[in-house]
Design an enzyme around this catalytic site. Structure first.
Site, PDB file in Angstrom:
ATOM      1  N   SER B  73       0.816  -1.129  -0.119  1.00 19.47           N
ATOM      2  CA  SER B  73       0.016  -0.134   0.194  1.00 19.47           C
ATOM      3  C   SER B  73       0.670   1.232   0.122  1.00 19.47           C
ATOM      4  CB  SER B  73      -0.974   0.116   1.240  1.00 19.47           C
ATOM      5  OG  SER B  73      -1.942  -0.761   1.058  1.00 19.47           O
ATOM      6  N   LYS B  76       0.429   3.417  -3.080  1.00 22.50           N
ATOM      7  CA  LYS B  76      -0.677   4.086  -3.207  1.00 22.50           C
ATOM      8  C   LYS B  76      -0.292   5.642  -3.230  1.00 22.50           C
ATOM      9  CE  LYS B  76      -4.142   0.977  -1.461  1.00 22.50           C
ATOM     10  NZ  LYS B  76      -4.508   0.242  -0.007  1.00 22.50           N
ATOM     11  N   TYR B 200      -2.560  -1.959 -10.520  1.00 23.61           N
ATOM     12  CA  TYR B 200      -2.838  -1.815  -8.817  1.00 23.61           C
ATOM     13  C   TYR B 200      -1.788  -2.805  -8.362  1.00 23.61           C
ATOM     14  CZ  TYR B 200      -4.130  -2.087  -4.196  1.00 23.61           C
ATOM     15  OH  TYR B 200      -4.492  -1.824  -2.727  1.00 23.61           O
ATOM     16  N   TYR B 252      -4.277   3.135   7.503  1.00 21.48           N
ATOM     17  CA  TYR B 252      -5.538   2.598   7.476  1.00 21.48           C
ATOM     18  C   TYR B 252      -6.467   3.338   8.696  1.00 21.48           C
ATOM     19  CZ  TYR B 252      -2.647  -0.856   5.049  1.00 21.48           C
ATOM     20  OH  TYR B 252      -1.807  -1.362   3.942  1.00 21.48           O
ATOM     21  N   VAL B 270       1.129  -3.783   4.096  1.00 21.75           N
ATOM     22  CA  VAL B 270       0.942  -5.186   4.660  1.00 21.75           C
ATOM     23  C   VAL B 270       2.023  -5.953   4.597  1.00 21.75           C
ATOM     24  CG1 VAL B 270      -1.745  -5.260   4.641  1.00 21.75           C
ATOM     25  CG2 VAL B 270      -0.289  -6.178   2.646  1.00 21.75           C
TER      26      VAL B 270
END
Lengths: 326, 326, 326, 326
Positions: B73, B76, B200, B252, B270
């Site tokens: 992530s 992102k 992605y 998160y 993660v």
């Protein structure tokens, strides 16, 4: 910089501020005064006022600055600080989380679905009512006095509750009462429902002006240190936690966009009040290089609950004067 | 400060860093390697590494720094910057909001209930898949190359996709595929579902080490300016928006608590990666007074998805060395 | 009743039916043909047709009865019966619940929030896709054949899939694909996503007329016994369970009101089809004292997805002719 | 059937009933008496009793039939009928919907998300509180008297409120109070919050025995006609609507499964009460061929709120004696 030169710059900046207030005043047309509280609905939607107070105590202001108004949700910030001072941060955080939600301020949904009953953060009504119930004092009056005393230290003058606004809110408080009974049912109130609600609704009805807001912002921005009294009113940890909460949750479900495009810890209220706390490091290249507090009042609000003229005015100032924590 | 003295301090700080890594390494026992991706599950949960790179290019590192791992992530952040560079901020923000949610990273609920289909922010999977679909390029490979090229400029070396991790994620991507088809249905994808998913999932599988993370954090912290290349890689506006997003949504549904107690723009993955971007003004009284980037790797993660040893290590450093944007 | 008298009454009832169709036909103006499927949008919204077939095989019909149309969600009933026959009721009910939801037919929210991934009932898309995945057969074609074979036994003639409608739905199936991948992720699909979707979308595109619908309703109403073939097609338990599901969930989020004001097990589809299954005990004082099946077609639907002329027509008949299970 | 033979059958059926009560009594171990109301928690969880009263007035009963208990949610059925009689069905249905939800009985979520504030159905607390506010009467006592008067007509004897249970519920009514204030805020209460709550909580605390429950069920099953008084107490339309509501929403979020596997209009309460209304057409092949009412009491309840011994006992009877509306 020579003194005369400094004076010139200050004068020029003051003129800018006046001009910007007039530039953004027409934005008020896009919103309306909060209509669920009769006493708020009667305000003049075209008013707009700003005060900025630097760590040296010098104030710059513009617009309708003699107006007074009620704190409304801006009081959540002060009540949260007060509860942390009274109970300690860990006690408070066991009873209210510090996560943003993306929900509207009066939402009850998450009380049912996530860790049932624990409010998500102190900047939405559910969390704020829990916070009010934790304030020191054996009655609603004592709890309220605790909050007002802290506020008066910050602003340096006596403050009162606007009884008309308070009564008006008390009579239309059914949604907040629903939230409070839900909290009581799940064990997240530290006193009786009616006591907590009275504290909460009275703190919302405390009457201030933009200079008062700027003073509150100044102390928070300065990590709890009052630069004029030269006194630490509350701990640096509480101040930083508060500023973090203002950034992630302070502007209702506009908080993310406010952080993204304005980048200052701020809290708004449906009275049209906005409080911003600018740490010194976020304003090094601004006219207030050692930090400042900003108070804005523009009673016409949008559907989310933020002042429609106040937000773009603050954005313009933050951009033009290089104030940003990011 | 004399040069020899400076060297001494640097040496001492390096020793602190080594000690802190060992102090927090045992926290790994509280978590587990991400088990939904076989290639991640095989990692050694006890590993912990950190790199801090200052604006002068000097790096301080400690722990298992030779390890490599995938961005997950953390990617992102870079994909969002890339989309803003390619399409302009306003185009991107029409397709993805910037509000925090309090939901888990793979939640689909809000896609149905709020402004149907528009993802709440680019730091959750829904928003990130929309962002990937907007990257420049006529194929998944071209879009991926756009992201990698930007990343390579930041870190100063060639980067590759870990094909094993990518395949492993591709095969277990049903939830992400569900999200992507939902986005397609509501018109929030700029390319085909499979193309967006491939971009992605491949960006998630880009292999880096902690020094690479630190370099990415350094450039973001420095408002898009690469202090070693002496080049502006992307605009200050995009950098500030990105940092705001990292603060409100980067960790998160722990983001609120991370902002409250650590107070740095950060993004986790993660794989156990954490990237922190420290602007100069937030580190004036730290060993990195002109800003720095921080990269951490600790593959044991908690239920929310954050490195269980990495987060307290970062908190300790931020507190001890006075790094905080608030 | 003498034969000639019986004939007279039948003739009179037929005339009533014709009159009622004309009475409710203008209601079509309140709705529109389903617009997300091009092949459905082209239908004539003013058409309205009804067929009622009694256990003695005598049919009464009125309106545009030569029209054919696709089953759409009405197929969910037959697929559910087929899965129960193939796998046994308990196997099926481990994978799909039988609770009504109050949500729209294509909602995905509850898949995330309640017993993650288990669909709430077989009458909403999520449950129906799970059901389709459980039908006997090693390919989508075999599964589809299983459903069609059961249908053909019920209606007594060959049936085909309308390929144009199927293709049209396949191309716009993103929301259903999202649901299917979500189900796959949570382990509630018994075959691959694309296979389950193909079965589901093809069963929706099976072409029928109102007499076919009435025959299906007749067999279900008769607890699985085909009164003309004189054969038990499926068990009484499955039939009763199916009728219960039709009552609690058959008319989308209008099911509660339909049960309250019409009181018959029914299932609608966005093609404007309505199927009602009337057990003998619910029609003792009607012109069909030993039970009947009712098929209605009126392609103009409301926002919920039910035929705007068909529902009040059915309500009128049920009231006038004393058909009601309550 | 000869009289002596009929007597023999009746005797045999009575013996069956006794045996079935003993067969299902041990199921009580799987549940617990409702623990949020002290007065309920003290009940003996192993008690189980049943009464069935046919349209001829003949009663068959078994188990601990001398016990009394409070109606709890069973009262929702009677209050709904009373409101419909007082205000007319359309008035009532403008203020409360009749859609099942799948949510728990004390859920508040849908009040916020769907047509804000309008309760989904009269069988969940939100809807029941709205219904209580609509009952005829200028005070809580008058409203309560209206409900009790209707009840007394049904059961043919005087009924009283169990004050201990009422007080106990009043003191722990925070969640219901939250719901009531929410309803007030959205305009869905016809009287003051405290008045509506008092009516609601007192109707819940009306004391009955299983024979009373059976009588209530008998009248509802008979479409409002009291077969012993030979008097129509309320209209057939209201009775059918009520039975439809019992089927779709009567057994909390077990209603779908109850309809699927038992197939009778029923309503349960957390006191362990179950009321079933069996229309004549649904019991043609049972020992009660002209319809009956069933009352069950088994105070150990499951997590959903239904009697853990009572539900399988009712299922067994319905299956063995062919009672089913579907």
């Amino acid at each position: 910089m020579e003194l005369s030169n400094k004076k010139n710059v200050e004068h020029q900046n003051s003129q800018f501020l006046e001009a910007w207030v007039e530039q953004f005043r027409p934005y008020a047309k896009e919103g309306n005064c909060a209509n669920y509280i009769p006493a708020l609905e009667l305000k003049n939607p075209n008013e707009l006022a700003i005060s900025i107070i630097g760590s040296d105590g010098i104030e710059m202001k513009a617009g309708d600055t003699t107006n007074t108004f009620t704190l409304q949700s801006v009081s959540k910030v002060v009540a949260f600080i007060s509860a942390c001072m009274d109970r300690g941060m860990s006690y408070v955080l066991e009873r209210v989380d510090v996560e943003p939600t993306g929900d509207t301020y009066n939402s009850i949904v998450r009380l049912e679905s996530h860790e049932p009953g624990k409010p998500f953060n102190p900047m939405i009504n559910a969390g704020a009512i829990t916070v009010s119930s934790m304030i020191s004092g054996n009655s609603s009056q004592e709890k309220l006095d605790t909050i007002i005393k802290l506020l008066e230290k910050m602003v340096g003058k006596k403050l009162i509750v606007n009884e008309e606004v308070y009564k008006s809110e008390w009579e239309t408080a059914n949604r907040n009462r629903a939230i409070a009974y839900f909290l009581m049912d799940s064990g997240y109130l530290d006193c009786e429902v009616e006591e907590a609600l009275e504290v909460y609704l009275k703190q919302c009805a405390i009457e201030v002006d933009v200079s008062d807001l700027a003073m509150i912002g100044l102390v928070i921005g300065n990590d709890g240190y009052h630069p004029i009294l030269k006194k630490q009113l509350f701990s640096k940890e509480v101040a930083k936690l508060t500023k973090a909460l203002m950034v992630t949750c302070g502007m209702y479900n506009f908080s993310g966009k406010f952080a993204a495009f304005i980048g200052l810890p701020a809290k708004s209220g449906v009275s049209g009040a906005i409080l911003a706390a600018v740490p010194s490091h976020a304003s090094v290249h601004s006219p207030f290089p050692t930090g400042c507090g900003i108070g804005i009042y523009g009673p016409a609000i949008d559907e989310i609950g933020n002042s429609v003229a106040g937000v773009p005015l603050l954005k313009h100032i933050a951009t033009e004067w290089n104030m940003n924590i990011f």
